[in-house]
Design a protein around this motif. Structure first.
Motif, PDB file in Angstrom:
ATOM      1  N   PHE A 172       0.817  -1.222   0.000  1.00 46.07           N
ATOM      2  CA  PHE A 172       0.000   0.000   0.000  1.00 46.07           C
ATOM      3  C   PHE A 172       0.850   1.272   0.000  1.00 46.07           C
ATOM      4  O   PHE A 172       0.318   2.369   0.080  1.00 46.07           O
ATOM      5  N   ARG A 173       2.161   1.107  -0.061  1.00 44.16           N
ATOM      6  CA  ARG A 173       3.090   2.246   0.002  1.00 44.16           C
ATOM      7  C   ARG A 173       2.860   3.089   1.265  1.00 44.16           C
ATOM      8  O   ARG A 173       2.881   4.319   1.249  1.00 44.16           O
ATOM      9  N   ALA A 174       2.616   2.396   2.340  1.00 47.06           N
ATOM     10  CA  ALA A 174       2.440   3.044   3.635  1.00 47.06           C
ATOM     11  C   ALA A 174       3.801   3.182   4.301  1.00 47.06           C
ATOM     12  O   ALA A 174       4.766   2.512   3.909  1.00 47.06           O
ATOM     13  N   ASN A 175       3.880   4.041   5.284  1.00 55.51           N
ATOM     14  CA  ASN A 175       5.117   4.244   6.042  1.00 55.51           C
ATOM     15  C   ASN A 175       4.940   3.752   7.468  1.00 55.51           C
ATOM     16  O   ASN A 175       3.936   4.066   8.113  1.00 55.51           O
ATOM     17  N   LEU A 234      -0.623   6.115   6.316  1.00 57.81           N
ATOM     18  CA  LEU A 234      -1.041   5.856   4.941  1.00 57.81           C
ATOM     19  C   LEU A 234      -1.866   7.041   4.444  1.00 57.81           C
ATOM     20  O   LEU A 234      -2.726   7.561   5.171  1.00 57.81           O
ATOM     21  N   THR A 235      -1.593   7.473   3.228  1.00 60.82           N
ATOM     22  CA  THR A 235      -2.427   8.482   2.580  1.00 60.82           C
ATOM     23  C   THR A 235      -3.053   7.857   1.342  1.00 60.82           C
ATOM     24  O   THR A 235      -2.481   6.965   0.728  1.00 60.82           O
ATOM     25  N   GLY A 236      -4.209   8.357   0.988  1.00 61.04           N
ATOM     26  CA  GLY A 236      -4.883   7.870  -0.208  1.00 61.04           C
ATOM     27  C   GLY A 236      -6.356   8.186  -0.169  1.00 61.04           C
ATOM     28  O   GLY A 236      -6.820   8.928   0.707  1.00 61.04           O
ATOM     29  N   ASP A 237      -7.070   7.617  -1.118  1.00 56.23           N
ATOM     30  CA  ASP A 237      -8.515   7.837  -1.103  1.00 56.23           C
ATOM     31  C   ASP A 237      -9.162   6.885  -0.084  1.00 56.23           C
ATOM     32  O   ASP A 237      -8.510   5.997   0.463  1.00 56.23           O
ATOM     33  N   LYS A 238     -10.427   7.122   0.133  1.00 58.31           N
ATOM     34  CA  LYS A 238     -11.145   6.386   1.172  1.00 58.31           C
ATOM     35  C   LYS A 238     -11.116   4.874   0.926  1.00 58.31           C
ATOM     36  O   LYS A 238     -10.933   4.093   1.861  1.00 58.31           O
ATOM     37  N   ASP A 239     -11.254   4.448  -0.328  1.00 50.69           N
ATOM     38  CA  ASP A 239     -11.268   3.018  -0.640  1.00 50.69           C
ATOM     39  C   ASP A 239      -9.934   2.359  -0.311  1.00 50.69           C
ATOM     40  O   ASP A 239      -9.897   1.250   0.231  1.00 50.69           O
ATOM     41  N   LYS A 240      -8.841   3.039  -0.636  1.00 53.31           N
ATOM     42  CA  LYS A 240      -7.516   2.493  -0.338  1.00 53.31           C
ATOM     43  C   LYS A 240      -7.324   2.347   1.168  1.00 53.31           C
ATOM     44  O   LYS A 240      -6.846   1.315   1.646  1.00 53.31           O
ATOM     45  N   ILE A 241      -7.703   3.365   1.901  1.00 53.57           N
ATOM     46  CA  ILE A 241      -7.534   3.323   3.355  1.00 53.57           C
ATOM     47  C   ILE A 241      -8.421   2.243   3.972  1.00 53.57           C
ATOM     48  O   ILE A 241      -7.992   1.492   4.844  1.00 53.57           O
ATOM     49  N   ASN A 242      -9.653   2.123   3.472  1.00 53.81           N
ATOM     50  CA  ASN A 242     -10.551   1.081   3.991  1.00 53.81           C
ATOM     51  C   ASN A 242      -9.992  -0.311   3.702  1.00 53.81           C
ATOM     52  O   ASN A 242     -10.066  -1.205   4.555  1.00 53.81           O
TER      53      ASN A 242
END
Length: 169
Positions: free
Chosen positions: A108-111, A124-132
């Motif tokens: 997810f390219r999270a840190n 994690l940054t992104g749109d709502k679907d990615k975060i969910n």
């Protein structure tokens, strides 16, 4: 239908309370709210996600424009904008599960911003679907704590939402 509103307001104490109070009094629901100063420190920008049909959104815009501290209200088209949300998730991270959690974060390219003996904090940054989707994948490990910023958005291309000096006076 969800609508993103960008609301430029005076950067004074109590403005957020007045805006939130307007929503409460009128029975409008705020799906998401994020506030921060703009390039001009005297002006803050609220990104408000409102649930409702076109009539409700128009009513919200009209009511916001009546508030003295509100400078400008603009609707942001989700098709012609960039929007993001930030989440920090503290996950149970026993040594036997760490590598699997790290792999999911990499996908997810999270840190990973903090590690302790039994937990990790992942950003994690992104749109709502990615975060969910990310949240669902790490949930089986045990989420100890989670905080989300709410959506922020900006128009693509040369279109800007700014205050002309004439509008401010």
């Amino acid at each position: 239908m969800k609508t993103i509103l960008s609301v430029l307001v005076e950067n004074h104490p109590g403005v957020l309370s007045r805006v939130a109070g307007l929503f409460s009094r009128r029975g409008f629901n705020i799906d998401s709210l994020a506030v921060g100063t703009t390039e001009n420190p005297e002006i803050s920008r609220m990104t408000i996600v409102v649930e409702g049909d076109e009539y409700i959104v128009e009513q919200v815009k009209k009511q916001l424009n009546k508030l003295v501290d509100v400078i400008k209200v603009s609707k942001i088209s989700s098709d012609d904008s960039v929007s993001r949300e930030l989440v920090l998730i503290k996950v149970d991270a026993e040594p036997k599960n760490r590598s699997e959690i790290i792999q999911i974060a990499e996908i997810f390219r999270a840190n990973i911003v903090d590690v302790s003996r039994r937990s990790m904090i992942i950003e994690l940054t992104g749109d709502k679907d990615k975060i969910n989707a990310f949240e669902e994948l790490v949930r089986p490990f045990g989420i100890k704590e989670l905080v989300r910023t709410g959506l922020i958005a900006m128009n693509r291309g040369p279109k800007t939402i700014k205050v002309d000096e004439e509008e401010k006076d």
